[in-house]
Motif scaffolding. Structure first.
Motif, mmCIF file in Angstrom:
data_model
loop_
_atom_site.group_PDB
_atom_site.id
_atom_site.type_symbol
_atom_site.label_atom_id
_atom_site.label_comp_id
_atom_site.label_asym_id
_atom_site.label_seq_id
_atom_site.Cartn_x
_atom_site.Cartn_y
_atom_site.Cartn_z
ATOM 1 N N GLU A 153 0.841 -1.190 0.000
ATOM 2 C CA GLU A 153 0.000 0.000 0.000
ATOM 3 C C GLU A 153 0.879 1.243 0.000
ATOM 4 O O GLU A 153 1.923 1.281 0.656
ATOM 5 N N PHE A 154 0.432 2.236 -0.758
ATOM 6 C CA PHE A 154 1.190 3.481 -0.846
ATOM 7 C C PHE A 154 0.232 4.623 -1.148
ATOM 8 O O PHE A 154 -0.477 4.599 -2.160
ATOM 9 N N LEU A 155 0.169 5.593 -0.243
ATOM 10 C CA LEU A 155 -0.649 6.797 -0.410
ATOM 11 C C LEU A 155 -2.112 6.482 -0.702
ATOM 12 O O LEU A 155 -2.757 7.104 -1.543
ATOM 13 N N GLY A 156 -2.649 5.491 0.015
ATOM 14 C CA GLY A 156 -4.062 5.156 -0.147
ATOM 15 C C GLY A 156 -4.354 4.180 -1.269
ATOM 16 O O GLY A 156 -5.504 3.788 -1.468
ATOM 17 N N PHE A 157 -3.322 3.773 -2.022
ATOM 18 C CA PHE A 157 -3.489 2.822 -3.114
ATOM 19 C C PHE A 157 -2.995 1.444 -2.688
ATOM 20 O O PHE A 157 -2.061 1.327 -1.898
ATOM 21 N N LEU A 158 -3.605 0.423 -3.255
ATOM 22 C CA LEU A 158 -3.125 -0.952 -3.115
ATOM 23 C C LEU A 158 -2.518 -1.357 -4.444
ATOM 24 O O LEU A 158 -3.194 -1.332 -5.479
ATOM 25 N N LEU A 159 -1.236 -1.687 -4.450
ATOM 26 C CA LEU A 159 -0.557 -2.147 -5.657
ATOM 27 C C LEU A 159 -0.391 -3.652 -5.563
ATOM 28 O O LEU A 159 0.318 -4.153 -4.684
ATOM 29 N N HIS A 160 -1.067 -4.360 -6.439
ATOM 30 C CA HIS A 160 -1.030 -5.819 -6.439
ATOM 31 C C HIS A 160 -0.649 -6.300 -7.830
ATOM 32 O O HIS A 160 -1.386 -6.092 -8.798
ATOM 33 N N ARG A 161 0.528 -6.884 -7.934
ATOM 34 C CA ARG A 161 1.058 -7.333 -9.208
ATOM 35 C C ARG A 161 1.057 -6.159 -10.194
ATOM 36 O O ARG A 161 1.776 -5.192 -10.002
ATOM 37 N N ARG A 162 0.242 -6.201 -11.221
ATOM 38 C CA ARG A 162 0.239 -5.132 -12.217
ATOM 39 C C ARG A 162 -0.978 -4.213 -12.061
ATOM 40 O O ARG A 162 -1.256 -3.393 -12.938
ATOM 41 N N TYR A 163 -1.694 -4.332 -10.955
ATOM 42 C CA TYR A 163 -2.938 -3.590 -10.795
ATOM 43 C C TYR A 163 -2.825 -2.562 -9.666
ATOM 44 O O TYR A 163 -2.138 -2.783 -8.672
ATOM 45 N N LEU A 164 -3.545 -1.471 -9.857
ATOM 46 C CA LEU A 164 -3.550 -0.368 -8.905
ATOM 47 C C LEU A 164 -4.987 -0.094 -8.508
ATOM 48 O O LEU A 164 -5.839 0.195 -9.359
ATOM 49 N N TRP A 165 -5.267 -0.197 -7.191
ATOM 50 C CA TRP A 165 -6.629 -0.045 -6.700
ATOM 51 C C TRP A 165 -6.633 0.818 -5.441
ATOM 52 O O TRP A 165 -5.631 0.878 -4.718
ATOM 53 N N PRO A 166 -7.789 1.442 -5.126
ATOM 54 C CA PRO A 166 -7.931 2.051 -3.803
ATOM 55 C C PRO A 166 -7.897 0.955 -2.743
ATOM 56 O O PRO A 166 -8.379 -0.159 -2.978
ATOM 57 N N ILE A 226 -6.354 7.550 -11.567
ATOM 58 C CA ILE A 226 -5.202 6.901 -12.203
ATOM 59 C C ILE A 226 -5.183 5.397 -11.933
ATOM 60 O O ILE A 226 -4.375 4.669 -12.512
ATOM 61 N N ALA A 227 -6.070 4.930 -11.048
ATOM 62 C CA ALA A 227 -6.091 3.504 -10.697
ATOM 63 C C ALA A 227 -6.901 2.718 -11.734
ATOM 64 O O ALA A 227 -7.579 3.283 -12.595
ATOM 65 N N ASP A 228 -6.818 1.378 -11.629
ATOM 66 C CA ASP A 228 -7.567 0.499 -12.528
ATOM 67 C C ASP A 228 -8.980 0.322 -11.978
ATOM 68 O O ASP A 228 -9.344 -0.732 -11.457
ATOM 69 N N VAL A 229 -9.788 1.381 -12.094
ATOM 70 C CA VAL A 229 -11.104 1.378 -11.447
ATOM 71 C C VAL A 229 -12.232 1.556 -12.455
ATOM 72 O O VAL A 229 -13.278 2.094 -12.126
ATOM 73 N N LYS A 230 -12.014 1.125 -13.680
ATOM 74 C CA LYS A 230 -13.076 1.199 -14.666
ATOM 75 C C LYS A 230 -14.282 0.404 -14.177
ATOM 76 O O LYS A 230 -14.200 -0.761 -13.852
ATOM 77 N N GLY A 231 -15.393 1.050 -14.105
ATOM 78 C CA GLY A 231 -16.609 0.394 -13.640
ATOM 79 C C GLY A 231 -16.786 0.398 -12.138
ATOM 80 O O GLY A 231 -17.816 -0.051 -11.637
ATOM 81 N N LEU A 232 -15.766 0.893 -11.379
ATOM 82 C CA LEU A 232 -15.877 0.846 -9.916
ATOM 83 C C LEU A 232 -17.062 1.661 -9.423
ATOM 84 O O LEU A 232 -17.852 1.193 -8.605
ATOM 85 N N PHE A 233 -17.207 2.880 -9.926
ATOM 86 C CA PHE A 233 -18.300 3.734 -9.451
ATOM 87 C C PHE A 233 -19.659 3.148 -9.808
ATOM 88 O O PHE A 233 -20.602 3.216 -9.026
ATOM 89 N N SER A 234 -19.778 2.581 -11.003
ATOM 90 C CA SER A 234 -21.075 2.027 -11.415
ATOM 91 C C SER A 234 -21.433 0.776 -10.614
ATOM 92 O O SER A 234 -22.609 0.460 -10.431
ATOM 93 N N GLU A 235 -20.410 0.067 -10.144
ATOM 94 C CA GLU A 235 -20.653 -1.162 -9.379
ATOM 95 C C GLU A 235 -20.652 -0.930 -7.882
ATOM 96 O O GLU A 235 -21.063 -1.813 -7.115
ATOM 97 N N LEU A 236 -20.178 0.214 -7.453
ATOM 98 C CA LEU A 236 -20.038 0.481 -6.026
ATOM 99 C C LEU A 236 -21.409 0.703 -5.403
ATOM 100 O O LEU A 236 -22.166 1.566 -5.817
ATOM 101 N N GLU A 237 -21.744 -0.092 -4.414
ATOM 102 C CA GLU A 237 -23.033 0.035 -3.743
ATOM 103 C C GLU A 237 -22.850 0.894 -2.506
ATOM 104 O O GLU A 237 -21.911 0.731 -1.724
ATOM 105 N N LEU A 238 -23.783 1.813 -2.323
ATOM 106 C CA LEU A 238 -23.752 2.703 -1.160
ATOM 107 C C LEU A 238 -25.084 2.559 -0.417
ATOM 108 O O LEU A 238 -25.932 3.440 -0.463
ATOM 109 N N PRO A 239 -25.283 1.444 0.279
ATOM 110 C CA PRO A 239 -26.560 1.196 0.964
ATOM 111 C C PRO A 239 -26.716 2.165 2.136
ATOM 112 O O PRO A 239 -25.742 2.634 2.701
#
Length: 204
Positions: A134-147, A191-204
């Motif tokens: 983890e670095f500056l709020g990001f999770l770096l896993h292999r070749r992927y960058l995520w919150p 800048i992260a690999d978050v394509k579709g994250l907002f559309s799939e993110l549930e905020l119950p």
């Protein structure tokens, strides 16, 4: 790599030497020294500050970065690709041996020249194809960058608080505050690999 209690342990004399390299005005240097030695309030008691830059002070971030500016240049001159934000940094290397050499060089500069202490529990050498970090709020896993998961959960909790039924704001104010939060989160993590994250993110 992380520096242990960085803002609390910056050496005043070394810092003022570095400031003096950029500023020749004696009155400004005197003012900065007064700022550094003014002390801080802890539970109503003034505590002297013999080292460190007061966190929350208006020029503390600038002074903290100036103190480590030489580190950036030394690592760059040695051919290392380093990313640093305040006292958190990542050095990218092409091999285990190069990473070990970078670690030794950092230790000499940080603990020797700068008189700081490396945080051993938050510092490690890893292989990006196997390990994650983890670095500056990001999770770096292999070749992927995520919150980070914790970051997403805090974001969702913030939206829940803003949209709760019982509150003093009217609907227009709620929309403004929620949009502000959404834009901030989206812009930071775009800048992260978050394509579709907002559309799939549930905020119950």
């Amino acid at each position: 790599m992380d520096i242990r209690k960085y803002f609390d342990t910056v050496n005043h004399e070394l810092l003022l030497e570095k400031v003096n390299e950029e500023i020749s005005d004696g009155s400004v240097l005197k003012l900065i020294r007064m700022f550094l030695e003014a002390g801080v309030l802890e539970e109503g008691v003034c505590v002297s500050t013999e080292t460190g830059t007061p966190q929350g002070g208006v020029i503390s971030p600038l002074l903290a970065n100036l103190y480590l500016n030489g580190l950036d240049w030394q690592m760059s001159s040695a051919g290392y690709e380093m990313i640093r934000y305040a006292d958190d940094l990542v050095v990218m290397c092409s091999s285990q041996s190069e990473a070990q050499e970078a670690w030794e060089r950092l230790r000499v500069i940080i603990e020797g020249e700068l008189k700081l202490q490396i945080h051993s529990e938050k510092t490690r050498i890893l292989f990006h194809r196997q390990d994650s970090f983890e670095f500056l709020g990001f999770l770096l896993h292999r070749r992927y960058l995520w919150p980070r998961i914790q970051t997403i959960n805090r974001f969702k909790e913030r939206v829940r608080i803003l949209t709760r039924r019982q509150q003093a704001w009217n609907l227009q104010e709620v929309i403004v505050r929620v949009n502000y939060t959404l834009r901030g989160f989206g812009n930071y993590y775009r800048i992260a690999d978050v394509k579709g994250l907002f559309s799939e993110l549930e905020l119950p």
